[in-house]
Design a protein around this motif. Structure first.
Motif, short mmCIF file in Angstrom:
data_model
loop_
_atom_site.label_atom_id
_atom_site.label_comp_id
_atom_site.label_asym_id
_atom_site.label_seq_id
_atom_site.Cartn_x
_atom_site.Cartn_y
_atom_site.Cartn_z
N PRO A 1 0.83 -1.21 0.00
CA PRO A 1 0.00 0.00 0.00
C PRO A 1 0.86 1.26 0.00
O PRO A 1 1.78 1.38 0.79
CB PRO A 1 -0.77 -0.11 1.32
CG PRO A 1 -0.68 -1.53 1.73
CD PRO A 1 0.60 -2.06 1.17
N LYS A 2 0.55 2.16 -0.92
CA LYS A 2 1.29 3.42 -0.97
C LYS A 2 0.49 4.39 -1.81
O LYS A 2 -0.07 4.01 -2.84
CB LYS A 2 2.68 3.20 -1.57
CG LYS A 2 3.52 4.47 -1.54
CD LYS A 2 5.00 4.20 -1.81
CE LYS A 2 5.66 5.52 -2.04
NZ LYS A 2 6.97 5.69 -1.65
N GLY A 3 0.46 5.66 -1.39
CA GLY A 3 -0.21 6.65 -2.21
C GLY A 3 -0.39 7.97 -1.47
O GLY A 3 -0.16 8.06 -0.27
N SER A 4 -0.78 8.98 -2.23
CA SER A 4 -0.99 10.31 -1.67
C SER A 4 -2.27 10.91 -2.24
O SER A 4 -2.44 10.99 -3.46
CB SER A 4 0.20 11.21 -2.02
OG SER A 4 -0.08 12.55 -1.66
N ILE A 5 -3.17 11.29 -1.35
CA ILE A 5 -4.42 11.95 -1.75
C ILE A 5 -4.30 13.42 -1.35
O ILE A 5 -3.96 13.73 -0.20
CB ILE A 5 -5.63 11.29 -1.06
CG1 ILE A 5 -5.75 9.81 -1.47
CG2 ILE A 5 -6.92 12.05 -1.41
CD1 ILE A 5 -6.77 9.02 -0.67
N VAL A 6 -4.54 14.31 -2.31
CA VAL A 6 -4.44 15.75 -2.07
C VAL A 6 -5.82 16.36 -2.29
O VAL A 6 -6.38 16.26 -3.40
CB VAL A 6 -3.42 16.40 -3.02
CG1 VAL A 6 -3.31 17.90 -2.73
CG2 VAL A 6 -2.05 15.74 -2.88
N ASN A 7 -6.37 16.94 -1.25
CA ASN A 7 -7.72 17.52 -1.34
C ASN A 7 -7.65 19.04 -1.39
O ASN A 7 -7.04 19.66 -0.52
CB ASN A 7 -8.55 17.08 -0.13
CG ASN A 7 -8.84 15.59 -0.16
OD1 ASN A 7 -8.89 14.98 -1.23
ND2 ASN A 7 -9.05 15.00 1.00
N ILE A 8 -8.31 19.63 -2.38
CA ILE A 8 -8.31 21.08 -2.49
C ILE A 8 -9.48 21.64 -1.69
O ILE A 8 -10.65 21.48 -2.05
CB ILE A 8 -8.39 21.55 -3.96
CG1 ILE A 8 -7.28 20.89 -4.81
CG2 ILE A 8 -8.28 23.08 -4.01
CD1 ILE A 8 -5.86 21.19 -4.39
N HIS B 1 -5.15 24.77 0.86
CA HIS B 1 -6.14 25.83 1.07
C HIS B 1 -5.76 27.09 0.31
O HIS B 1 -5.06 27.96 0.85
CB HIS B 1 -6.25 26.11 2.58
CG HIS B 1 -6.69 24.91 3.37
ND1 HIS B 1 -7.96 24.80 3.89
CD2 HIS B 1 -6.05 23.76 3.68
CE1 HIS B 1 -8.07 23.62 4.50
NE2 HIS B 1 -6.93 22.97 4.39
N PRO B 2 -6.22 27.22 -0.93
CA PRO B 2 -5.90 28.43 -1.70
C PRO B 2 -6.65 29.65 -1.17
O PRO B 2 -7.77 29.56 -0.67
CB PRO B 2 -6.40 28.08 -3.11
CG PRO B 2 -6.59 26.59 -3.13
CD PRO B 2 -6.96 26.22 -1.73
N GLY B 3 -5.99 30.82 -1.31
CA GLY B 3 -6.64 32.09 -0.98
C GLY B 3 -7.39 32.61 -2.19
O GLY B 3 -8.43 32.08 -2.57
N VAL B 4 -6.87 33.66 -2.83
CA VAL B 4 -7.50 34.20 -4.04
C VAL B 4 -6.62 33.83 -5.24
O VAL B 4 -5.49 34.31 -5.35
CB VAL B 4 -7.63 35.74 -3.98
CG1 VAL B 4 -8.41 36.24 -5.20
CG2 VAL B 4 -8.30 36.18 -2.70
N GLY C 1 -2.42 14.35 7.02
CA GLY C 1 -3.43 15.09 7.77
C GLY C 1 -3.09 16.56 7.91
O GLY C 1 -3.66 17.26 8.74
N ALA C 2 -2.17 17.04 7.09
CA ALA C 2 -1.70 18.42 7.21
C ALA C 2 -2.51 19.35 6.31
O ALA C 2 -3.22 18.90 5.40
CB ALA C 2 -0.22 18.50 6.85
N GLU C 3 -2.38 20.65 6.59
CA GLU C 3 -3.06 21.67 5.79
C GLU C 3 -2.00 22.63 5.26
O GLU C 3 -1.17 23.10 6.04
CB GLU C 3 -4.01 22.48 6.68
CG GLU C 3 -5.02 21.64 7.42
CD GLU C 3 -5.59 22.38 8.64
OE1 GLU C 3 -5.27 23.56 8.86
OE2 GLU C 3 -6.36 21.75 9.37
N ILE C 4 -2.02 22.90 3.98
CA ILE C 4 -1.11 23.92 3.44
C ILE C 4 -1.95 25.10 2.98
O ILE C 4 -2.76 24.98 2.04
CB ILE C 4 -0.25 23.38 2.29
CG1 ILE C 4 0.61 22.20 2.77
CG2 ILE C 4 0.66 24.51 1.76
CD1 ILE C 4 1.62 21.70 1.77
N LEU C 5 -1.77 26.22 3.66
CA LEU C 5 -2.50 27.45 3.35
C LEU C 5 -1.65 28.30 2.41
O LEU C 5 -0.50 28.58 2.72
CB LEU C 5 -2.78 28.19 4.65
CG LEU C 5 -3.41 29.59 4.57
CD1 LEU C 5 -4.81 29.53 3.96
CD2 LEU C 5 -3.47 30.21 5.97
N ILE C 6 -2.22 28.67 1.25
CA ILE C 6 -1.46 29.45 0.26
C ILE C 6 -2.30 30.67 -0.09
O ILE C 6 -3.13 30.64 -1.01
CB ILE C 6 -1.16 28.60 -0.98
CG1 ILE C 6 -0.49 27.28 -0.56
CG2 ILE C 6 -0.26 29.37 -1.95
CD1 ILE C 6 -0.37 26.28 -1.68
#
Ligand code: NAD
Length: 258
Positions: A131-138, A184-187, A242-247
């Motif tokens: 098992p291996k993988g990365s899910i990226v949620n916008i 987490h995109p801004g504008v 489980g991290a959040e990247i705010l941009i």
């Protein structure tokens, strides 16, 4: 060697904006990219730029997710990355929110993304080699703070933020090396915002107003969001879960103009 060499990546909503930029960046870094959308001509045109594969997919349908992920498994034998990017914005305060508006927005932005997590995981857990993988949620900056003029949209993006963590913990405990994170995109300067500018009485003034929202005085580019998705998809982020990247150019760091 690219940062995603040998990986198979699926990007939803890839005909436009952030999804198209993410598909391009991932292809440049060596991934085989499957692009999906409901705008077929535009999706196929983006895929043709780098020899990617375009497939029509309405993300709200679980049956469509099963067919798509099974087809990827049959063709490539694996699935390493899912970027759940497809999304819609329909404005409306809570007083203006109808059942139809709510179901539409939550249907694409939250239910569609949930199917992407479920069926991405279903294939990733059987990847050759384990098992291996990365899910990226916008998600969005509106997953942190309420958008008064977009109640359903805010609710959907807040849902994405915490669904991501539920998936992240389950995947790591059960399969160790499957990760799920949110961006987490801004504008962002994409057709989604351009549609709002065009619908206003003075599109240029509206564009300038949006550009002034972020403290850095400009809209973020789709490529700047794509770069975060690339990092999360790559093995460089092998313990990021489980991290959040705010941009957002510092928008949320500056709650007042002083
Ligand atoms: N633009 C911004 O400022 C901004 C800010 C925060 C978050 N976001 C999020 O980023 C993501 C991408 O947004 P964008 O700005 O690139 O928008 P966009 O409108 O340019 O692209 C979204 C894509 O999703 C597709 N899509 C819509 N419904 C679909 C469905 N049912 N099935 C499959 N595809 C579907 C659209 O056809 C479109 O190509 C969205 O989730 C959005 O909510 C955008």
């Amino acid at each position: 060697m690219g940062r995603l060499a040998g990986k198979v990546a699926l990007v939803t909503g890839a005909a436009s904006g952030i999804g198209a930029a993410t598909a391009r960046v991932m292809a440049r870094e060596g991934a085989h990219v499957v692009l999906t959308d409901v705008q077929d001509d535009r999706g196929a045109a983006v895929a043709a730029e780098f020899g990617g594969a375009y497939r029509r997919q309405d993300v709200t349908s679980e049956a469509a997710w099963i067919a798509l992920t099974d087809a990827i498994k049959a063709e490539h034998g694996r699935l390493d990355v899912v970027v759940n990017n497809a999304g819609i914005f329909i404005g409306g305060t809570i007083e203006e929110t109808t059942e139809e508006l709510w179901d539409k927005v939550l249907g694409v932005n939250l239910k569609g993304l949930m199917w992407g997590c479920k069926h991405g995981l279903r294939i990733m857990k059987d990847n050759p080699g384990g098992p291996k993988g990365s899910i990226v949620n916008i998600s969005s900056i509106t997953g942190y703070v309420g958008l008064a003029s977009g109640a359903a949209y805010s609710a959907s993006k807040g849902g994405v933020r915490l669904l991501t963590k539920a998936v992240a913990v389950h995947a790591a405990r059960t399969y160790r090396d499957i990760r799920c994170n949110s961006v987490h995109p801004g504008v962002i300067d994409t057709p989604m915002n351009q549609a709002a500018f065009d619908a206003s009485p003075d599109p240029n003034a509206m564009r300038a107003m949006f550009a002034a929202i972020q403290p850095n005085g400009r809209m973020t580019t789709p490529e700047e969001i794509a770069n975060a998705c690339l990092f999360l998809a790559s093995d460089e982020a092998s313990s990021v879960n489980g991290a959040e990247i705010l941009i957002d150019g510092g928008w949320l760091a500056a709650p007042n103009p002083l």
